[in-house]
Write an enzyme that holds these catalytic residues in place. Structure first.
Site, mmCIF file in Angstrom:
data_model
loop_
_atom_site.group_PDB
_atom_site.id
_atom_site.type_symbol
_atom_site.label_atom_id
_atom_site.label_comp_id
_atom_site.label_asym_id
_atom_site.label_seq_id
_atom_site.Cartn_x
_atom_site.Cartn_y
_atom_site.Cartn_z
ATOM 1 N N GLY A 97 0.846 -1.205 0.085
ATOM 2 C CA GLY A 97 -0.004 0.028 0.039
ATOM 3 C C GLY A 97 0.778 1.310 -0.058
ATOM 4 N N PHE A 98 0.284 2.342 0.560
ATOM 5 C CA PHE A 98 0.831 3.477 0.874
ATOM 6 C C PHE A 98 1.229 4.334 -0.702
ATOM 7 C CE2 PHE A 98 2.299 1.575 4.561
ATOM 8 C CZ PHE A 98 1.986 2.420 5.531
ATOM 9 N N CYS A 99 0.110 4.158 -1.543
ATOM 10 C CA CYS A 99 0.423 4.473 -2.877
ATOM 11 C C CYS A 99 -0.820 5.280 -3.552
ATOM 12 C CB CYS A 99 0.944 3.367 -3.890
ATOM 13 S SG CYS A 99 0.120 1.993 -3.867
ATOM 14 N N GLY A 100 -1.531 6.089 -2.342
ATOM 15 C CA GLY A 100 -2.715 6.886 -2.728
ATOM 16 C C GLY A 100 -3.836 5.784 -3.257
ATOM 17 N N PHE A 160 -4.120 4.221 -5.836
ATOM 18 C CA PHE A 160 -3.588 3.265 -6.968
ATOM 19 C C PHE A 160 -4.492 1.861 -6.833
ATOM 20 C CE2 PHE A 160 -0.904 -0.232 -8.412
ATOM 21 C CZ PHE A 160 -0.338 0.261 -9.493
#
Length: 284
Positions: free
Chosen positions: A86-89, A91
Site C-alpha cells: 500500500g502507501f500509494c494513494g 492506486f
C-alpha cells in the site's frame, strides 16, 4: 485546549513520521527510475510484436490460429493487476473499483485472475469467482512470472473454459499521472487494414501457421510482461507522489502545532506576569 507538553509531544511524533515518509519518497524515486528503464526498454518491442500479430491475424482470416479466432463468449475472465503493498494513494482502490464495476456490468460475469496482494485480498472478500491468485509478484519481478500467468490463461482458453480474456491495470504516463486501462488479451484482436493504410504487408518465412504457433505464445507472454512493468512503474510513481504529499502535510501540521504551542506559551508567560504584577500591587 491541550497542554503545551501534549502539543510538543505531537510535534515530535509528527517529525518522526515525516522522516519516514521522506525516506519512503526517496526509495520510491529510486525504484521508479529503475522501473522506468525496464518499461521503456520493453515498450517498443511489445508494440511492434503486437502490431505484427494483429496484421498477421487480419491477413490470415481464412486460416486463423485458435488463439486468434473469436467465438461466442459463454465465459470470460479479467486479469486484475494491483500492487502487493500500500502507501500509494488511490492506486489499488481505483483498480478494485473498476474491477467491481466490470464484474457487475459484465454479461457473462467474468471470473478473475488476481495479480498483486492488495487486489486479491479485497476482491476475495466480495465472494467473487477467482480462478487464480498471484501475490508477491512485484517484490522480484521477472519475465518468468509473466510467462506462468500467460500460459495458465492460454490453457484455460484452449480448453474452452473461457472464451475471452481482458486485462485491467494502471498504465504509466508520467511520474504524476497514471491511467486505468482495460485491454483485450485473448483472442488476439486483428487490426483492420484501414487502420494503417501505409502498411504493405510482411513476407513470412517460414510459413504463417508455423510462425503463428511459435510467436503467439511468446506474444502473449510479452504483452503480459509489459502490463506488469506498466503497473509496477505506475505503482512506484503513485507511491512517490503519495509520500511527497504526506511529507508536505506533515510540514503543514508541524507549522500549525508550533504556532499553537507558541500561543499557549505566550499565554502562560502573560498569565505568570499578571500574577507577579498582581502580587506586587497587593504588597503596596
Amino acid at each position: 485546549m491541550p497542554s503545551l507538553r501534549e502539543i510538543r509531544r505531537r510535534i515530535a511524533s509528527t517529525k518522526d513520521i515525516q522522516k519516514i515518509t521522506r525516506a519512503m519518497q526517496t526509495v520510491a524515486g529510486v525504484r521508479l527510475r529503475r522501473a522506468q528503464s525496464r518499461l521503456f526498454a520493453a515498450r517498443p518491442y511489445a508494440r511492434k510484436l503486437d502490431e505484427m500479430m494483429k496484421h498477421l491475424a487480419a491477413q490470415t482470416a481464412d486460416e486463423r490460429h485458435p488463439l486468434m479466432t473469436p467465438r461466442e463468449v459463454k465465459a470470460s475472465a479479467l486479469i486484475v493487476v494491483t500492487a502487493d503493498r500500500g502507501f500509494c494513494g488511490g492506486f489499488n482502490s481505483n483498480v478494485v473499483r473498476r474491477a467491481l464495476e466490470t464484474v457487475g456490468q459484465g454479461s457473462p460475469t467474468p471470473a478473475l485472475f488476481c495479480v498483486g496482494r492488495k487486489g486479491s485480498d479485497t476482491l476475495s472478500r466480495q465472494r467473487l469467482e477467482i480462478l487464480s491468485r498471484h501475490t508477491n509478484v512485484f517484490q522480484a519481478l521477472e519475465y518468468a512470472q509473466a510467462g506462468e500467468i500467460a500460459d495458465e490463461v492460454t490453457r484455460l482458453f484452449n480448453s474452452g473454459k473461457i472464451d475471452r480474456v481482458d486485462m485491467l491495470y494502471n498504465e504509466f504516463k508520467s511520474a504524476g499521472q497514471q491511467s486505468l486501462v482495460t485491454e483485450q488479451l485473448l483472442p488476439v484482436p486483428p487490426m483492420a487494414v484501414e487502420d494503417d493504410p501505409g502498411f504493405t504487408g510482411y513476407v513470412y518465412e517460414p510459413s504463417q501457421p508455423l510462425l503463428l504457433n511459435d510467436l503467439l505464445p511468446q506474444h502473449l507472454r510479452f504483452q503480459l510482461w509489459r502490463v506488469l512493468l506498466e503497473s509496477n512503474t505506475a505503482e512506484e510513481a503513485a507511491r512517490m507522489m503519495a509520500m511527497d504529499n504526506a511529507t508536505r502535510n506533515a510540514s503543514d501540521l508541524i507549522d500549525d502545532l508550533t504556532l499553537t504551542a507558541n500561543k499557549i506559551r505566550q499565554e502562560t508567560i502573560t498569565s505568570e506576569l499578571m500574577d507577579i504584577v498582581g502580587g506586587a500591587e497587593a504588597l503596596k
